[in-house]
Design a protein around this motif. Structure first.
Motif, PDB file in Angstrom:
ATOM      1  N   UNK A   1       0.849  -1.188   0.000  1.00  0.00           N
ATOM      2  CA  UNK A   1       0.000   0.000   0.000  1.00  0.00           C
ATOM      3  C   UNK A   1       0.893   1.251   0.000  1.00  0.00           C
ATOM      4  N   UNK A   2       0.643   2.238  -0.833  1.00  0.00           N
ATOM      5  CA  UNK A   2       1.437   3.467  -0.772  1.00  0.00           C
ATOM      6  C   UNK A   2       1.361   4.090   0.611  1.00  0.00           C
ATOM      7  N   UNK A   3       2.436   4.667   1.073  1.00  0.00           N
ATOM      8  CA  UNK A   3       2.457   5.241   2.414  1.00  0.00           C
ATOM      9  C   UNK A   3       1.405   6.339   2.585  1.00  0.00           C
ATOM     10  N   UNK A   4       1.075   7.037   1.507  1.00  0.00           N
ATOM     11  CA  UNK A   4       0.060   8.089   1.590  1.00  0.00           C
ATOM     12  C   UNK A   4      -1.304   7.534   1.965  1.00  0.00           C
ATOM     13  N   UNK A   5      -1.538   6.246   1.679  1.00  0.00           N
ATOM     14  CA  UNK A   5      -2.849   5.661   1.942  1.00  0.00           C
ATOM     15  C   UNK A   5      -2.922   4.945   3.277  1.00  0.00           C
ATOM     16  N   UNK A   6      -1.803   4.655   3.887  1.00  0.00           N
ATOM     17  CA  UNK A   6      -1.815   3.917   5.149  1.00  0.00           C
ATOM     18  C   UNK A   6      -2.672   4.596   6.220  1.00  0.00           C
ATOM     19  N   UNK A   7      -2.577   5.917   6.401  1.00  0.00           N
ATOM     20  CA  UNK A   7      -3.395   6.564   7.445  1.00  0.00           C
ATOM     21  C   UNK A   7      -4.892   6.530   7.150  1.00  0.00           C
ATOM     22  N   UNK A   8      -5.275   6.334   5.891  1.00  0.00           N
ATOM     23  CA  UNK A   8      -6.695   6.330   5.551  1.00  0.00           C
ATOM     24  C   UNK A   8      -7.380   5.093   6.093  1.00  0.00           C
ATOM     25  N   UNK A   9      -6.629   3.992   6.204  1.00  0.00           N
ATOM     26  CA  UNK A   9      -7.207   2.759   6.710  1.00  0.00           C
ATOM     27  C   UNK A   9      -7.028   2.620   8.218  1.00  0.00           C
ATOM     28  N   UNK A  10      -5.919   3.116   8.755  1.00  0.00           N
ATOM     29  CA  UNK A  10      -5.683   2.959  10.196  1.00  0.00           C
ATOM     30  C   UNK A  10      -4.976   4.184  10.761  1.00  0.00           C
TER      31      UNK A  10
ATOM     32  N   UNK B   1      -5.304   5.707  13.428  1.00  0.00           N
ATOM     33  CA  UNK B   1      -4.985   5.633  14.849  1.00  0.00           C
ATOM     34  C   UNK B   1      -3.663   4.899  15.075  1.00  0.00           C
ATOM     35  N   UNK B   2      -3.433   3.826  14.274  1.00  0.00           N
ATOM     36  CA  UNK B   2      -2.217   3.043  14.466  1.00  0.00           C
ATOM     37  C   UNK B   2      -1.047   3.579  13.644  1.00  0.00           C
ATOM     38  N   UNK B   3      -1.309   4.249  12.534  1.00  0.00           N
ATOM     39  CA  UNK B   3      -0.244   4.870  11.766  1.00  0.00           C
ATOM     40  C   UNK B   3      -0.695   6.244  11.281  1.00  0.00           C
ATOM     41  N   UNK B   4      -0.516   7.254  12.100  1.00  0.00           N
ATOM     42  CA  UNK B   4      -0.852   8.614  11.667  1.00  0.00           C
ATOM     43  C   UNK B   4       0.016   9.041  10.491  1.00  0.00           C
ATOM     44  N   UNK B   5      -0.406  10.105   9.837  1.00  0.00           N
ATOM     45  CA  UNK B   5       0.309  10.597   8.665  1.00  0.00           C
ATOM     46  C   UNK B   5       1.774  10.881   8.972  1.00  0.00           C
ATOM     47  N   UNK B   6       2.069  11.483  10.131  1.00  0.00           N
ATOM     48  CA  UNK B   6       3.452  11.830  10.427  1.00  0.00           C
ATOM     49  C   UNK B   6       4.327  10.592  10.612  1.00  0.00           C
ATOM     50  N   UNK B   7       3.735   9.484  11.063  1.00  0.00           N
ATOM     51  CA  UNK B   7       4.492   8.235  11.193  1.00  0.00           C
ATOM     52  C   UNK B   7       4.795   7.665   9.815  1.00  0.00           C
ATOM     53  N   UNK B   8       3.807   7.720   8.905  1.00  0.00           N
ATOM     54  CA  UNK B   8       4.050   7.264   7.531  1.00  0.00           C
ATOM     55  C   UNK B   8       5.157   8.101   6.894  1.00  0.00           C
ATOM     56  N   UNK B   9       5.121   9.414   7.143  1.00  0.00           N
ATOM     57  CA  UNK B   9       6.171  10.290   6.608  1.00  0.00           C
ATOM     58  C   UNK B   9       7.535   9.957   7.220  1.00  0.00           C
ATOM     59  N   UNK B  10       7.522   9.579   8.496  1.00  0.00           N
ATOM     60  CA  UNK B  10       8.770   9.186   9.150  1.00  0.00           C
ATOM     61  C   UNK B  10       9.417   7.995   8.439  1.00  0.00           C
ATOM     62  N   UNK B  11       8.640   6.991   8.119  1.00  0.00           N
ATOM     63  CA  UNK B  11       9.188   5.806   7.459  1.00  0.00           C
ATOM     64  C   UNK B  11       9.797   6.159   6.106  1.00  0.00           C
ATOM     65  N   UNK B  12       9.144   7.053   5.362  1.00  0.00           N
ATOM     66  CA  UNK B  12       9.688   7.472   4.068  1.00  0.00           C
ATOM     67  C   UNK B  12      11.015   8.194   4.256  1.00  0.00           C
ATOM     68  N   UNK B  13      11.076   9.130   5.193  1.00  0.00           N
ATOM     69  CA  UNK B  13      12.325   9.864   5.452  1.00  0.00           C
ATOM     70  C   UNK B  13      13.418   8.905   5.918  1.00  0.00           C
TER      71      UNK B  13
END
Length: 799
Positions: A756-765, A767-779
């Motif tokens: 799943x693209x990281x941009x979409x991860x927060x759309x499904x969960x 609470x468990x992966x907020x947008x800033x956490x998804x951005x952290x993994x990319x960085x």
């Protein structure tokens, strides 16, 4: 605007909120304005209403509803009246369960037989798909509930479906990939259209103004609402401008803040939001008219019988040497094959239905057979079991007749991943070959929703293909085997001898993030017929226990391009039966490249023994036209057109020619491949009908972005590799307890989550992966760990 008064009373925040889901399946409600919440449910061969924990991949439990045959099996009936009846039955069950919108049907083209979701689509032909899809929509919506035509557009693979960029030439888009949607929109007026996950020409479907407004609304006159596939929203601001109305399941306020700020900063005109709200209010009016009085206590029993009838009507008899079928009642039969006992009747994913009843092939045969025995013969996992094999072979050696049930198991086709080859499991092939050595009366029953290779076909006497035939499919197969129903199903896709014969086989999914459609509109029979490549079973093929005679073809021009075609069909055999009469148009103009022939009409005709009926087809301009990219319009080339009536694309019984006026044919200045179809098309060929473009370069450390996935980034990032392993453990915990890629549930969820693209991860969960956490993994994957931590810290401070 229709609802101007209500919209003027609503605040900007309320209007934005209405355009985003309240929960996984529900829309927002505003009782102060009389705005009701809608409940949406997966389909399309039944309802998947979840009342507990919700998901979009069919993993958690849903209430019991009738599981009808999947799209591939239903379409094999070629019976629009029967499909309309199926839609009506599903619509009534939706009313019963307080469902407002059923998410279906899927009318995407079967570009390649390895697409994991082909069982959810009707055909490789747009004319057939459009007509079947329109009938289904009409049936459902006759009950005051809505539908969602999907996946718009060009969703033809599961691998990287959320990020792939489809490149297709304009003629293929207009003549092959869009017409099924166009027919369904114009003839059935679906209440919603669902945008696909993928990009088209570099723009995500959710943001694609050309698709959602210019073509869908302006050209086709669509007056409903456009919704996202679950999690398909890319940029909500661009989505409003493109004509995207409802985001599902919602971003829990994330996009709402961005949209409000864009309006306040003058970057988004509020009228786009007002238009979306207006369409959603109309949607609520159209989909809250279900009449509970139409729902009887006997509904599920009645629909079970209907499911059996549809499954039987779609059963395709591919072979019947020496008229082995039908068997007589009380015949002694040996049934072999684990799939006869544990039925595979639907595919994995969001369309997974909990059936009200479930009957196996074993159940069905035992309704009619006299003495019968059952032997597994193989395990559902593709591993050899010599004991099972030996036991089955010894039983077959002493049997008069063997019914051998084989096909694709769950791990072979599913939402979320594509097939790796076109073969059935190796342990089943070994069983077929071994049984064929000791018995000469073998009836093979095939289950599975996609085309398969059949190198063993010559070794058996009869083949009945039931595809994925729903909860009553086992009973329906027995109805055919014992002659209670005369088979009348026909193939809606071509079955090649081997996968390598498929034109796109060398490049399909080889660069999954950039799907360049080198073959243009030459998919399925359009390629095989034009290139004269032999196939095992052609499009439109299917045998009957009776025989049909065609005669008296008449062609009458009613206008410049309006043509009436009639022919007589007579049942000259010994059984009552039904025939699917097919009309193909073959142009001989010498102008632009085009398929050698195309389906432009069909009719299913019920005929008693000795009975004759006339069939009638009406052709119009589109039946003969090609799309002119320069003129942005459909044109007719002057010249000769053959009108062919047949029982399949290869079995043409009658033919007449007409001459049409039109534009002078001009041979297109492009690669000769599109005229000769010699060899395999290449990038060099494709750019001559498309334009030059940059090839996708796989991302590496330093270039990852929010369209990248954990699965991609783990190759160069330790932290993403750890995250991937954690995903495996978490998903395994709920799917058998161990990491097992042969477990279809585990693989589907693992492939969907990790890719799943990281941009979409927060759309499904979120609470468990907020947008800033998804951005952290990319960085972090790019080697910028400190920068990633700063994003988390900054986001926490802003809370």
């Amino acid at each position: 605007m229709k609802h101007k008064k209500i919209i003027e009373r609503m605040s900007l925040e309320e209007k934005i909120a209405l355009c985003s889901g309240k929960s996984f399946w529900e829309t927002q409600e505003f009782s102060q304005y009389g705005i009701k919440s809608l409940f949406l449910s997966d389909g399309p061969h039944g309802l998947r209403k979840q009342v507990g924990e919700s998901d979009h991949l069919g993993l958690n439990a849903s209430i019991a509803t009738t599981c009808f045959p999947t799209a591939s099996a239903a379409a094999a009936t070629w019976d629009v009246d029967l499909i309309r009846e199926m839609g009506d039955a599903i619509g009534k069950e939706a009313v019963k369960e307080d469902i407002n919108i059923v998410l279906g049907p899927g009318v995407n083209m079967k570009r390649n037989p390895l697409c994991g979701r082909n069982f959810e689509y009707f055909s490789e032909d747009p004319f057939l798909s459009g007509k079947i899809g329109a009938a289904w929509i009409q049936g459902v919506q006759s009950n005051g509930v809505g539908t969602s035509l999907k996946h718009f557009a060009l969703n033809n693979q599961e691998l990287k479906r959320m990020s792939t960029n489809v490149l297709v030439d304009e003629r293929a888009l207009r003549e092959y990939y869009l017409p099924a949607f166009e027919t369904a929109v114009k003839e059935a007026k679906p209440t919603t259209v669902m945008c696909a996950y993928n990009k088209v020409e570099g723009t995500y479907c959710s943001d694609n103004k050309r698709l959602l407004s210019d073509i869908l609304r302006e050209e086709w006159g669509f007056d409903g609402a456009v919704i996202t596939d679950w999690g398909a929203m890319n940029n909500r601001i661009d989505g409003f401008k493109a004509g995207l109305d409802l985001e599902m399941p919602g971003s829990k306020g994330r996009f709402d803040k961005e949209v409000k700020k864009a309006v306040e900063d003058g970057l988004l005109d509020e009228r786009y939001i007002d238009q979306a709200v207006d369409r959603l209010l109309t949607l609520i009016e159209r989909t809250t008219k279900g009449n509970k009085e139409s729902v009887t206590k006997e509904l599920h029993d009645k629909n079970h019988k209907l499911a059996r009838r549809i499954a039987a009507a779609g059963g395709i008899l591919l072979k019947n040497d020496d008229k082995l079928l039908p068997l007589k009642d009380d015949s002694e039969v040996t049934i072999i094959g684990e799939l006869a006992k544990i039925p595979r009747y639907q595919g994995n994913g969001s369309s997974l239905v909990t059936p009200t009843k479930l009957s196996s092939l074993l159940d069905g045969i035992r309704e009619y057979a006299g003495k019968n025995r059952f032997f597994s013969g193989y395990s559902l996992k593709d591993v050899e079991d010599d004991a099972l094999l030996k036991e089955a072979v010894e039983a077959a050696r002493t049997s008069n007749t063997v019914v051998l049930c084989i096909g694709l198991t769950d791990i072979y086709e599913s939402e979320g991943f594509d097939r790796e080859h076109m073969r059935i499991p190796a342990n089943q092939i070994k069983l077929i070959e071994a049984v064929a050595e000791v018995n000469e009366n073998i009836i093979v029953i095939i289950v599975g929703g996609s085309a398969i290779e059949m190198p063993w076909a010559a070794k058996v006497q009869a083949i009945l293909h039931m595809q994925l035939s729903g909860q009553a499919g086992g009973l329906a197969a027995a109805d055919i085997v014992f002659g209670k129903v005369n088979p009348s199903g026909k193939l809606t896709e071509t079955y090649p001898f081997i996968y390598e014969d498929v034109v796109s086989s060398t490049y399909f999914n080889k660069n999954p993030k950039q799907g360049a459609y080198f073959e243009s509109m030459y998919c399925g029979y359009r390629y095989f017929e034009t290139a004269k490549v032999p196939v095992r079973y052609p499009f439109g093929f299917g045998l009957s226990y009776t025989e049909f005679k065609y005669s008296n073809l008449q062609v009458k021009k009613l206008g410049l391009y309006d043509v009436e075609v009639t022919a007589n069909v007579e049942n000259v055999g010994e059984f009552d039966g039904a025939e699917v009469v097919q009309l193909y148009v073959a142009a001989s103009t010498g102008g632009v490249y085009r398929p050698s022939k195309e389906l432009k009409g069909f009719a299913k005709v019920q005929l008693e023994k000795g009975e004759s009926k006339q069939v009638r087809f009406n052709l119009d301009k589109r039946s003969f036209a090609v799309y002119d990219q320069d003129k942005k319009d459909w044109i007719i080339e002057e010249g000769i057109y053959a009108l062919q009536i047949g029982a399949s694309i290869k079995d043409i019984r009658l033919e007449k020619h007409i001459e049409l006026e039109g534009e002078k044919p001009v041979r297109k200045n492009c690669s000769t491949w599109y005229y000769s179809l010699s060899g395999i098309p290449s990038r060099k060929d494709f750019v001559t009908i498309y334009h030059n473009y940059e090839d996708y370069v796989p991302q590496i450390k330093g270039t990852y972005d929010m369209t990248s996935s954990i699965k991609e980034m783990k190759e160069t990032s330790l932290i993403c590799k750890i995250m991937y392993k954690d995903m495996e453990k978490i998903i395994a915990k709920n799917n058998g307890g161990k990491v097992d890629y042969t477990n279809p549930g585990f693989r589907m969820l693992m492939d969907s989550a990790s890719d799943n693209p990281m941009k979409s991860m927060p759309l499904f969960s979120p609470d468990s992966m907020p947008l800033n956490v998804a951005e952290f993994f990319v960085e972090a994957a790019n080697g910028h760990m400190i920068k990633g931590f700063r994003k988390i810290i900054k986001s926490n401070k802003n809370k």
